[in-house]
Write a protein that holds these residues in place. Structure first.
Motif, PDB file in Angstrom:
ATOM      1  N   TRP A 286       0.829  -1.204   0.000  1.00 51.97           N
ATOM      2  CA  TRP A 286       0.000   0.000   0.000  1.00 51.97           C
ATOM      3  C   TRP A 286       0.866   1.258   0.000  1.00 51.97           C
ATOM      4  CZ3 TRP A 286      -3.498  -2.375   4.309  1.00 51.97           C
ATOM      5  CH2 TRP A 286      -4.522  -3.119   3.709  1.00 51.97           C
ATOM      6  N   GLY A 287       1.954   1.233   0.749  1.00 47.79           N
ATOM      7  CA  GLY A 287       2.840   2.393   0.787  1.00 47.79           C
ATOM      8  C   GLY A 287       3.400   2.719  -0.591  1.00 47.79           C
ATOM      9  N   VAL A 288       3.845   1.683  -1.321  1.00 50.04           N
ATOM     10  CA  VAL A 288       4.415   1.896  -2.651  1.00 50.04           C
ATOM     11  C   VAL A 288       3.369   2.472  -3.603  1.00 50.04           C
ATOM     12  CG1 VAL A 288       5.410   0.732  -4.662  1.00 50.04           C
ATOM     13  CG2 VAL A 288       6.144   0.088  -2.356  1.00 50.04           C
ATOM     14  N   VAL A 289       2.180   1.866  -3.624  1.00 46.85           N
ATOM     15  CA  VAL A 289       1.125   2.305  -4.538  1.00 46.85           C
ATOM     16  C   VAL A 289       0.598   3.681  -4.132  1.00 46.85           C
ATOM     17  CG1 VAL A 289      -1.175   1.744  -5.414  1.00 46.85           C
ATOM     18  CG2 VAL A 289       0.501  -0.075  -5.093  1.00 46.85           C
ATOM     19  N   PHE A 290       0.424   3.899  -2.838  1.00 48.89           N
ATOM     20  CA  PHE A 290      -0.094   5.188  -2.336  1.00 48.89           C
ATOM     21  C   PHE A 290       0.837   6.336  -2.717  1.00 48.89           C
ATOM     22  CE2 PHE A 290      -0.956   8.497   0.733  1.00 48.89           C
ATOM     23  CZ  PHE A 290      -2.321   8.418   0.973  1.00 48.89           C
ATOM     24  N   PHE A 291       2.133   6.156  -2.512  1.00 50.25           N
ATOM     25  CA  PHE A 291       3.090   7.213  -2.834  1.00 50.25           C
ATOM     26  C   PHE A 291       3.103   7.494  -4.334  1.00 50.25           C
ATOM     27  CE2 PHE A 291       6.233   7.926   0.830  1.00 50.25           C
ATOM     28  CZ  PHE A 291       5.241   7.714   1.777  1.00 50.25           C
ATOM     29  N   GLU A 292       2.945   6.429  -5.147  1.00 49.01           N
ATOM     30  CA  GLU A 292       2.911   6.639  -6.590  1.00 49.01           C
ATOM     31  C   GLU A 292       1.676   7.462  -6.978  1.00 49.01           C
ATOM     32  OE1 GLU A 292       2.351   4.343 -10.806  1.00 49.01           O
ATOM     33  OE2 GLU A 292       1.204   3.894  -9.010  1.00 49.01           O
ATOM     34  N   GLY A 293       0.544   7.159  -6.342  1.00 50.02           N
ATOM     35  CA  GLY A 293      -0.659   7.932  -6.599  1.00 50.02           C
ATOM     36  C   GLY A 293      -0.495   9.390  -6.225  1.00 50.02           C
ATOM     37  N   CYS A 294       0.192   9.650  -5.107  1.00 49.40           N
ATOM     38  CA  CYS A 294       0.437  11.031  -4.691  1.00 49.40           C
ATOM     39  C   CYS A 294       1.396  11.735  -5.650  1.00 49.40           C
ATOM     40  CB  CYS A 294       1.010  11.055  -3.278  1.00 49.40           C
ATOM     41  SG  CYS A 294      -0.128  10.503  -1.991  1.00 49.40           S
ATOM     42  N   GLU A 295       2.433  11.024  -6.097  1.00 50.07           N
ATOM     43  CA  GLU A 295       3.417  11.618  -6.989  1.00 50.07           C
ATOM     44  C   GLU A 295       2.807  12.023  -8.324  1.00 50.07           C
ATOM     45  OE1 GLU A 295       7.227  12.093  -7.045  1.00 50.07           O
ATOM     46  OE2 GLU A 295       6.298  12.604  -5.137  1.00 50.07           O
ATOM     47  N   LYS A 296       1.924  11.182  -8.848  1.00 52.71           N
ATOM     48  CA  LYS A 296       1.342  11.421 -10.168  1.00 52.71           C
ATOM     49  C   LYS A 296      -0.056  12.020 -10.097  1.00 52.71           C
ATOM     50  CE  LYS A 296       4.054   7.700 -12.241  1.00 52.71           C
ATOM     51  NZ  LYS A 296       4.007   6.426 -13.022  1.00 52.71           N
ATOM     52  N   SER A 297      -0.464  12.408  -8.888  1.00 50.39           N
ATOM     53  CA  SER A 297      -1.799  13.009  -8.670  1.00 50.39           C
ATOM     54  C   SER A 297      -2.920  12.122  -9.201  1.00 50.39           C
ATOM     55  CB  SER A 297      -1.862  14.397  -9.337  1.00 50.39           C
ATOM     56  OG  SER A 297      -0.924  15.270  -8.758  1.00 50.39           O
ATOM     57  N   ARG A 298      -2.760  10.830  -9.009  1.00 46.03           N
ATOM     58  CA  ARG A 298      -3.804   9.882  -9.390  1.00 46.03           C
ATOM     59  C   ARG A 298      -4.637   9.576  -8.143  1.00 46.03           C
ATOM     60  NH1 ARG A 298      -0.169   5.606 -13.009  1.00 46.03           N
ATOM     61  NH2 ARG A 298       0.215   7.010 -14.776  1.00 46.03           N
TER      62      ARG A 298
ATOM     63  N   GLY B 218      -5.790 -13.010  -1.226  1.00 46.39           N
ATOM     64  CA  GLY B 218      -6.014 -12.638  -2.616  1.00 46.39           C
ATOM     65  C   GLY B 218      -5.729 -11.166  -2.860  1.00 46.39           C
ATOM     66  N   ILE B 219      -6.182 -10.305  -1.944  1.00 43.33           N
ATOM     67  CA  ILE B 219      -5.904  -8.864  -2.037  1.00 43.33           C
ATOM     68  C   ILE B 219      -4.407  -8.609  -1.904  1.00 43.33           C
ATOM     69  CG2 ILE B 219      -6.266  -6.636  -0.903  1.00 43.33           C
ATOM     70  CD1 ILE B 219      -9.058  -7.646  -0.108  1.00 43.33           C
ATOM     71  N   MET B 220      -3.743  -9.370  -1.032  1.00 43.21           N
ATOM     72  CA  MET B 220      -2.297  -9.192  -0.855  1.00 43.21           C
ATOM     73  C   MET B 220      -1.545  -9.513  -2.148  1.00 43.21           C
ATOM     74  SD  MET B 220       0.306 -11.140   1.741  1.00 43.21           S
ATOM     75  CE  MET B 220       0.382 -12.569   0.652  1.00 43.21           C
ATOM     76  N   LEU B 221      -1.918 -10.594  -2.827  1.00 45.58           N
ATOM     77  CA  LEU B 221      -1.269 -10.943  -4.093  1.00 45.58           C
ATOM     78  C   LEU B 221      -1.528  -9.871  -5.148  1.00 45.58           C
ATOM     79  CD1 LEU B 221      -1.995 -14.786  -4.253  1.00 45.58           C
ATOM     80  CD2 LEU B 221       0.178 -13.666  -3.750  1.00 45.58           C
ATOM     81  N   LEU B 222      -2.761  -9.381  -5.200  1.00 49.46           N
ATOM     82  CA  LEU B 222      -3.099  -8.316  -6.143  1.00 49.46           C
ATOM     83  C   LEU B 222      -2.266  -7.066  -5.885  1.00 49.46           C
ATOM     84  CD1 LEU B 222      -4.941  -6.976  -8.295  1.00 49.46           C
ATOM     85  CD2 LEU B 222      -6.536  -6.440  -6.443  1.00 49.46           C
ATOM     86  N   MET B 223      -2.167  -6.670  -4.615  1.00 46.23           N
ATOM     87  CA  MET B 223      -1.401  -5.475  -4.279  1.00 46.23           C
ATOM     88  C   MET B 223       0.089  -5.691  -4.506  1.00 46.23           C
ATOM     89  SD  MET B 223      -3.467  -3.119  -3.565  1.00 46.23           S
ATOM     90  CE  MET B 223      -2.084  -2.034  -3.320  1.00 46.23           C
ATOM     91  N   GLY B 224       0.574  -6.927  -4.320  1.00 43.33           N
ATOM     92  CA  GLY B 224       1.982  -7.214  -4.586  1.00 43.33           C
ATOM     93  C   GLY B 224       2.325  -7.005  -6.051  1.00 43.33           C
ATOM     94  N   VAL B 225       1.444  -7.486  -6.936  1.00 42.82           N
ATOM     95  CA  VAL B 225       1.657  -7.289  -8.376  1.00 42.82           C
ATOM     96  C   VAL B 225       1.569  -5.800  -8.725  1.00 42.82           C
ATOM     97  CG1 VAL B 225       0.723  -7.782 -10.665  1.00 42.82           C
ATOM     98  CG2 VAL B 225       0.813  -9.598  -8.939  1.00 42.82           C
ATOM     99  N   TRP B 226       0.582  -5.123  -8.170  1.00 41.95           N
ATOM    100  CA  TRP B 226       0.404  -3.687  -8.436  1.00 41.95           C
ATOM    101  C   TRP B 226       1.627  -2.910  -7.958  1.00 41.95           C
ATOM    102  CZ3 TRP B 226      -4.690  -0.667  -6.867  1.00 41.95           C
ATOM    103  CH2 TRP B 226      -4.676   0.577  -7.488  1.00 41.95           C
ATOM    104  N   ALA B 227       2.119  -3.219  -6.755  1.00 42.91           N
ATOM    105  CA  ALA B 227       3.293  -2.519  -6.219  1.00 42.91           C
ATOM    106  C   ALA B 227       4.532  -2.800  -7.062  1.00 42.91           C
ATOM    107  CB  ALA B 227       3.526  -2.939  -4.771  1.00 42.91           C
ATOM    108  N   PHE B 228       4.632  -4.015  -7.603  1.00 46.06           N
ATOM    109  CA  PHE B 228       5.780  -4.368  -8.444  1.00 46.06           C
ATOM    110  C   PHE B 228       5.836  -3.471  -9.675  1.00 46.06           C
ATOM    111  CE2 PHE B 228       7.274  -6.845 -12.144  1.00 46.06           C
ATOM    112  CZ  PHE B 228       8.600  -7.026 -11.781  1.00 46.06           C
ATOM    113  N   PHE B 229       4.705  -3.312 -10.337  1.00 45.89           N
ATOM    114  CA  PHE B 229       4.679  -2.469 -11.534  1.00 45.89           C
ATOM    115  C   PHE B 229       4.763  -0.985 -11.167  1.00 45.89           C
ATOM    116  CE2 PHE B 229       2.734  -6.371 -13.266  1.00 45.89           C
ATOM    117  CZ  PHE B 229       3.542  -6.530 -14.391  1.00 45.89           C
ATOM    118  N   SER B 230       4.213  -0.590 -10.024  1.00 46.61           N
ATOM    119  CA  SER B 230       4.284   0.806  -9.599  1.00 46.61           C
ATOM    120  C   SER B 230       5.711   1.225  -9.263  1.00 46.61           C
ATOM    121  CB  SER B 230       3.384   1.037  -8.376  1.00 46.61           C
ATOM    122  OG  SER B 230       2.030   0.852  -8.697  1.00 46.61           O
TER     123      SER B 230
END
Length: 273
Positions: A194-206, A239-251
């Motif tokens: 969540w930290g990785v994805v959240f920071f990316e959202g803040c950086e790109k104003s998504r 299941g959510i953890m695996l989804l977020m792991g993949v999302w964080a990897f690409f983020s």
């Protein structure tokens, strides 16, 4: 007299074996809960003082969110009727969701603080570049949130697991301790992702990314309320953890090509050795 001595010896031996089993069981739960996060800390953070500072500060921000949410929940409990069980259940649910929202507010506040600090470090450096990237800060800060969250989730459970007592003796689930350890492990890793994805959202104003992180955090918190119906909470959370792991990897800049290159290099190194 002899039989009494034998009986005392048997009781002492039984108590010793029981204590040994409880200690081993407690240590195994600690390993299953904090093993992955400890490995991440040792191999990716411990050697860099700046990362250690960011991790500790992240843990402190999570503690502040816990303090404030606990204070609000405590006031609500004291101001309500303790005999009204449905009201107490409602306050518990309110406390859980309010705590989640407050954690995300403090995650955003920590992002803003780190962003300002990063700009300051870049301004005073010789080459106008910071010693740590925003993506790295996001990972370290998320792990700090996760480790502190896991520690507070498991400390009392690990203490109780040392005994005395037998799990499930009154008809409750015998898998309480192991499922608590697995749930805490998932939350620790989820906070990192969540930290990785959240920071990316803040950086790109998504802002939809930030909303997705908050929504999934609320969903995981809601699923935890299903316990002790563990089959209804653990599989969706993982299941959510695996989804977020993949999302964080690409983020964090990962791609299928980089993953394939890594696997190819590891295979070549294994063949050469």
């Amino acid at each position: 007299m002899k039989s009494y001595s034998t009986l005392s010896f048997q009781r002492g031996l039984t108590h010793l074996l029981s204590s040994l089993m409880q200690t081993l069981s407690c240590n195994s739960r600690k390993a299953s809960t904090f093993g992955p996060s400890f490995a991440l800390f040792v191999f990716t953070i411990a050697k860099d003082p700046l990362r250690v500072i960011i991790l500790i500060a992240g843990a402190f921000f999570w503690l502040l969110s816990l303090l404030l949410s606990s204070l609000v929940w405590f006031i609500a409990i004291k101001a309500s009727n303790s005999q009204d069980h449905s009201l107490q259940r409602g306050l518990l649910i309110f406390g859980v969701f309010f705590s989640v929202l407050l954690q995300e507010v403090f995650r955003f506040a920590y992002y803003r603080l780190l962003r300002k600090a990063n700009e300051g470090l870049a301004a005073i450096s010789d080459d106008d570049s910071s010693a740590i990237s925003v993506r790295q800060m996001a990972y370290v800060a998320g792990l700090g949130f996760g480790i502190m969250s896991g520690a507070f989730s498991m400390i009392n459970i690990l203490s109780d697991s040392l005994g005395p007592g037998t799990v499930g003796i009154f008809g409750d689930s015998q898998y309480y301790f192991i499922t608590a350890a697995l749930m805490t492990l998932a939350l620790t890793l989820l906070h990192t992702f969540w930290g990785v994805v959240f920071f990316e959202g803040c950086e790109k104003s998504r802002w939809w990314v930030i909303a997705a992180v908050v929504g999934l955090h609320l969903l995981v918190a809601g699923l935890s309320l299903l316990n002790p119906l563990y089959e209804g909470s653990l599989p969706p959370v993982y299941g959510i953890m695996l989804l977020m792991g993949v999302w964080a990897f690409f983020s964090s800049g990962g791609s299928l090509n980089s993953l394939n290159a890594l696997c190819t290099r590891r295979k070549a190194e294994a063949e050469s050795s």
